[in-house]
Design an enzyme around this catalytic site. Sequence first.
Site, PDB file in Angstrom:
ATOM      1  N   LYS A 180      38.818   1.473 -29.017  1.00 23.09           N
ATOM      2  CA  LYS A 180      40.284   1.431 -29.133  1.00 23.09           C
ATOM      3  C   LYS A 180      40.902   0.756 -27.909  1.00 23.09           C
ATOM      4  O   LYS A 180      41.731  -0.146 -28.043  1.00 23.09           O
ATOM      5  CB  LYS A 180      40.819   2.862 -29.272  1.00 23.09           C
ATOM      6  CG  LYS A 180      42.322   2.955 -29.101  1.00 23.09           C
ATOM      7  CD  LYS A 180      42.807   4.375 -29.118  1.00 23.09           C
ATOM      8  CE  LYS A 180      42.724   5.107 -27.797  1.00 23.09           C
ATOM      9  NZ  LYS A 180      43.862   5.000 -26.893  1.00 23.09           N
ATOM     10  N   ASN A 181      40.508   1.199 -26.728  1.00 23.48           N
ATOM     11  CA  ASN A 181      41.182   0.704 -25.529  1.00 23.48           C
ATOM     12  C   ASN A 181      40.886  -0.776 -25.258  1.00 23.48           C
ATOM     13  O   ASN A 181      41.709  -1.472 -24.673  1.00 23.48           O
ATOM     14  CB  ASN A 181      40.817   1.558 -24.307  1.00 23.48           C
ATOM     15  CG  ASN A 181      41.491   2.926 -24.367  1.00 23.48           C
ATOM     16  OD1 ASN A 181      42.397   3.136 -25.176  1.00 23.48           O
ATOM     17  ND2 ASN A 181      41.050   3.854 -23.537  1.00 23.48           N
ATOM     18  N   CYS A 234      49.829   9.384 -24.547  1.00 24.00           N
ATOM     19  CA  CYS A 234      49.537  10.804 -24.397  1.00 24.00           C
ATOM     20  C   CYS A 234      50.173  11.365 -23.143  1.00 24.00           C
ATOM     21  O   CYS A 234      50.160  10.727 -22.082  1.00 24.00           O
ATOM     22  CB  CYS A 234      48.027  11.007 -24.315  1.00 24.00           C
ATOM     23  SG  CYS A 234      47.261  11.028 -25.920  1.00 24.00           S
ATOM     24  N   ARG A 263      52.535   8.952 -15.469  1.00 25.80           N
ATOM     25  CA  ARG A 263      51.724   7.738 -15.576  1.00 25.80           C
ATOM     26  C   ARG A 263      52.549   6.530 -15.119  1.00 25.80           C
ATOM     27  O   ARG A 263      53.024   5.738 -15.929  1.00 25.80           O
ATOM     28  CB  ARG A 263      51.217   7.580 -17.012  1.00 25.80           C
ATOM     29  CG  ARG A 263      50.321   8.742 -17.433  1.00 25.80           C
ATOM     30  CD  ARG A 263      49.862   8.653 -18.865  1.00 25.80           C
ATOM     31  NE  ARG A 263      48.729   7.759 -19.041  1.00 25.80           N
ATOM     32  CZ  ARG A 263      48.049   7.642 -20.184  1.00 25.80           C
ATOM     33  NH1 ARG A 263      48.408   8.344 -21.229  1.00 25.80           N
ATOM     34  NH2 ARG A 263      47.040   6.812 -20.285  1.00 25.80           N
ATOM     35  N   ASP A 321      38.530  10.548 -20.015  1.00 27.40           N
ATOM     36  CA  ASP A 321      38.723  10.701 -21.465  1.00 27.40           C
ATOM     37  C   ASP A 321      37.633  11.561 -22.109  1.00 27.40           C
ATOM     38  O   ASP A 321      37.678  11.831 -23.305  1.00 27.40           O
ATOM     39  CB  ASP A 321      38.772   9.321 -22.147  1.00 27.40           C
ATOM     40  CG  ASP A 321      40.100   8.618 -21.901  1.00 27.40           C
ATOM     41  OD1 ASP A 321      40.996   9.228 -21.281  1.00 27.40           O
ATOM     42  OD2 ASP A 321      40.243   7.450 -22.319  1.00 27.40           O
ATOM     43  N   ARG A 342      44.885   8.879 -33.656  1.00 32.11           N
ATOM     44  CA  ARG A 342      45.251   7.743 -32.811  1.00 32.11           C
ATOM     45  C   ARG A 342      44.018   7.023 -32.280  1.00 32.11           C
ATOM     46  O   ARG A 342      44.072   5.830 -31.983  1.00 32.11           O
ATOM     47  CB  ARG A 342      46.075   8.217 -31.610  1.00 32.11           C
ATOM     48  CG  ARG A 342      47.427   8.740 -32.002  1.00 32.11           C
ATOM     49  CD  ARG A 342      48.149   9.273 -30.817  1.00 32.11           C
ATOM     50  NE  ARG A 342      48.171   8.240 -29.767  1.00 32.11           N
ATOM     51  CZ  ARG A 342      48.878   8.331 -28.664  1.00 32.11           C
ATOM     52  NH1 ARG A 342      49.601   9.401 -28.431  1.00 32.11           N
ATOM     53  NH2 ARG A 342      48.854   7.372 -27.778  1.00 32.11           N
TER      54      ARG A 342
HETATM   55  C1  UD1 Z   1      43.542   3.853 -19.453  1.00 32.72           C
HETATM   56  C2  UD1 Z   1      43.127   4.314 -20.820  1.00 32.72           C
HETATM   57  C3  UD1 Z   1      43.038   5.839 -20.861  1.00 32.72           C
HETATM   58  C4  UD1 Z   1      42.149   6.353 -19.732  1.00 32.72           C
HETATM   59  C5  UD1 Z   1      42.555   5.752 -18.391  1.00 32.72           C
HETATM   60  C6  UD1 Z   1      41.580   6.106 -17.272  1.00 32.72           C
HETATM   61  C7  UD1 Z   1      44.026   2.618 -22.269  1.00 32.72           C
HETATM   62  C8  UD1 Z   1      45.054   2.239 -23.269  1.00 32.72           C
HETATM   63  N1  UD1 Z   1      44.088   3.850 -21.774  1.00 32.72           N
HETATM   64  O1  UD1 Z   1      44.840   4.365 -19.224  1.00 32.72           O
HETATM   65  O2  UD1 Z   1      42.510   6.211 -22.123  1.00 32.72           O
HETATM   66  O3  UD1 Z   1      42.270   7.757 -19.666  1.00 32.72           O
HETATM   67  O4  UD1 Z   1      42.617   4.328 -18.478  1.00 32.72           O
HETATM   68  O5  UD1 Z   1      40.304   5.684 -17.586  1.00 32.72           O
HETATM   69  O6  UD1 Z   1      43.159   1.854 -21.941  1.00 32.72           O
HETATM   70  N2  UD1 Z   1      48.420   4.690 -11.823  1.00 32.72           N
HETATM   71  C9  UD1 Z   1      49.477   4.555 -10.952  1.00 32.72           C
HETATM   72  N3  UD1 Z   1      50.190   3.394 -11.001  1.00 32.72           N
HETATM   73  C10 UD1 Z   1      49.914   2.384 -11.868  1.00 32.72           C
HETATM   74  C11 UD1 Z   1      48.830   2.553 -12.746  1.00 32.72           C
HETATM   75  C12 UD1 Z   1      48.094   3.719 -12.713  1.00 32.72           C
HETATM   76  O7  UD1 Z   1      49.764   5.443 -10.145  1.00 32.72           O
HETATM   77  O8  UD1 Z   1      50.614   1.363 -11.863  1.00 32.72           O
HETATM   78  C13 UD1 Z   1      47.604   5.935 -11.807  1.00 32.72           C
HETATM   79  C14 UD1 Z   1      47.744   6.744 -13.089  1.00 32.72           C
HETATM   80  O9  UD1 Z   1      48.867   7.589 -13.038  1.00 32.72           O
HETATM   81  C15 UD1 Z   1      46.456   7.500 -13.111  1.00 32.72           C
HETATM   82  C16 UD1 Z   1      45.453   6.492 -12.509  1.00 32.72           C
HETATM   83  O10 UD1 Z   1      46.230   5.577 -11.780  1.00 32.72           O
HETATM   84  O11 UD1 Z   1      46.551   8.625 -12.280  1.00 32.72           O
HETATM   85  C17 UD1 Z   1      44.602   5.765 -13.524  1.00 32.72           C
HETATM   86  O12 UD1 Z   1      45.424   5.184 -14.505  1.00 32.72           O
HETATM   87  P1  UD1 Z   1      44.996   3.906 -15.351  1.00 32.72           P
HETATM   88  O13 UD1 Z   1      43.572   3.549 -15.070  1.00 32.72           O
HETATM   89  O14 UD1 Z   1      46.020   2.855 -15.149  1.00 32.72           O
HETATM   90  O15 UD1 Z   1      45.109   4.469 -16.818  1.00 32.72           O
HETATM   91  P2  UD1 Z   1      45.743   3.794 -18.068  1.00 32.72           P
HETATM   92  O16 UD1 Z   1      45.537   2.303 -18.010  1.00 32.72           O
HETATM   93  O17 UD1 Z   1      47.104   4.323 -18.269  1.00 32.72           O
END
Ligand code: UD1
Length: 430
Positions: free
Chosen positions: A22-23, A117, A122, A305, A397
Amino acid sequence: MDRYVIKGGTPLVGEIAIGGAKNAALGIITAALMTDETVTLENIPDVSDVNALLGAVSTIGASVSRIDRHTIKINGSTIGDIKVDYDCIKKIRASYYLLGALLGKYKKAEVPLPGGCNIGSRPIDQHIKGFKALGADVEIKYGSIFASAENLHGAHIFLDMASVGATINIMMAATMARGNTIIENAAREPHVVDVASFLNSMGANIKGAGTEIIRIKGVEKLHKSTYSIVPDMIEAGTFMVAAAATKGDVLIKNVIPKHLEAISAKLEEIGCEVEEFDDSVRVCSKGYLARTNVKTLPYPGYPTDMQPQIAVLLSMARGTSVVTESIFDNRFKYVDELTKMGAKIKVESNSAIIDGVEMLTGARMTVPDLRAGAALVIAALSADGISVIDEIGYILRGYEDFEMKLKNLGAEIETVGDEKDIKKFSLRVG
Ligand code: UD1
């Protein structure tokens, strides 16, 4: 409202095939918009997050046609609007990928702030920092992110944390920026690599995806491609844990065993048997499970995850285990639901302290988010008695044919609409 009713206690036995990730699909679908030629994507999972994104890209004018359940053709030449509609994407986190893709191609994008979610705050500051470094003006107003640039140029970007989303988003925009970009402290997840490989198959010049440093040479144009999405390591991991929790024996096919190593290692550590083949893994569990500690980390560490699923498993292990969540700040909302089943779990700050019990018992539960939903299903399948799980929309989802795949392994699970159906199920299974 649909819900699952489950009679626990049957070991899962048999074979299942895992679908596309999915991701990865979410990133690749948006990246496909960056060429005006037609892109064919294979192994696309038929899950509601992906379908919501396909709906969103259609509404901005891209043409999307489904060749079969898992193959689509996308053409981004007809995009008439860089403004993405809120209703289409309020529920999907990955809507933010439209920023990187549209900004890269059209130097302009307007995308509502992402949903997804609720597993903690985030922020997307790292995405914005990256776009700004590439020369874009980025503003948040009226609930949307507005990004625009005269010209994008290469930049040296150091991410504060190895964010999957920021890495993919910046990589997409930088693909069509002038000059060279370096992303340091990049995320190394298999879906980051998959998006990079797909962009390269369209003519991008990206090196180092899968390591901490990604180097991108901007190109002016991208071209058509046919690409197959990588297998979903989280779907695979979920079935691995389900096999272990139900004392089953399942061959999980169409996987890349290397991507599953952190999960396999934990399962072996607590006493399960994990056998790796070229593109499948077999998980078998017979005796008692031993306690352990798990800490979620960016890839190749143990995936966040897969945190709720392993916590369910450890709630039935001998002794006290500690599960520490180091990626998100509110990912233990399922614990209250598990407690209804007799699990002994105490959450302290970002750790769950789990005292294993001999057996969970069936209960009525509500799904708080996607992966926690899958974990509650695993708990119900392992428990004594009947469970009812509400709000299963979250699960759909990210898991295709979840009920059918589990049924094929012998699970007693059914989607029901109302209380009458629950009674009928209970009478039938006894
Ligand atoms: C993606 C995945 C999600 C998975 C996560 C971590 C998708 C659509 N989703 O989510 O399923 O759980 O990776 O493997 O691919 N952060 C910041 N600032 C930013 C970006 C991130 O502070 O600009 C923090 C987030 O709050 C979190 C951490 O970094 O604590 C990791 O987030 P991130 O790897 O970006 O997760 P997602 O891309 O949202």
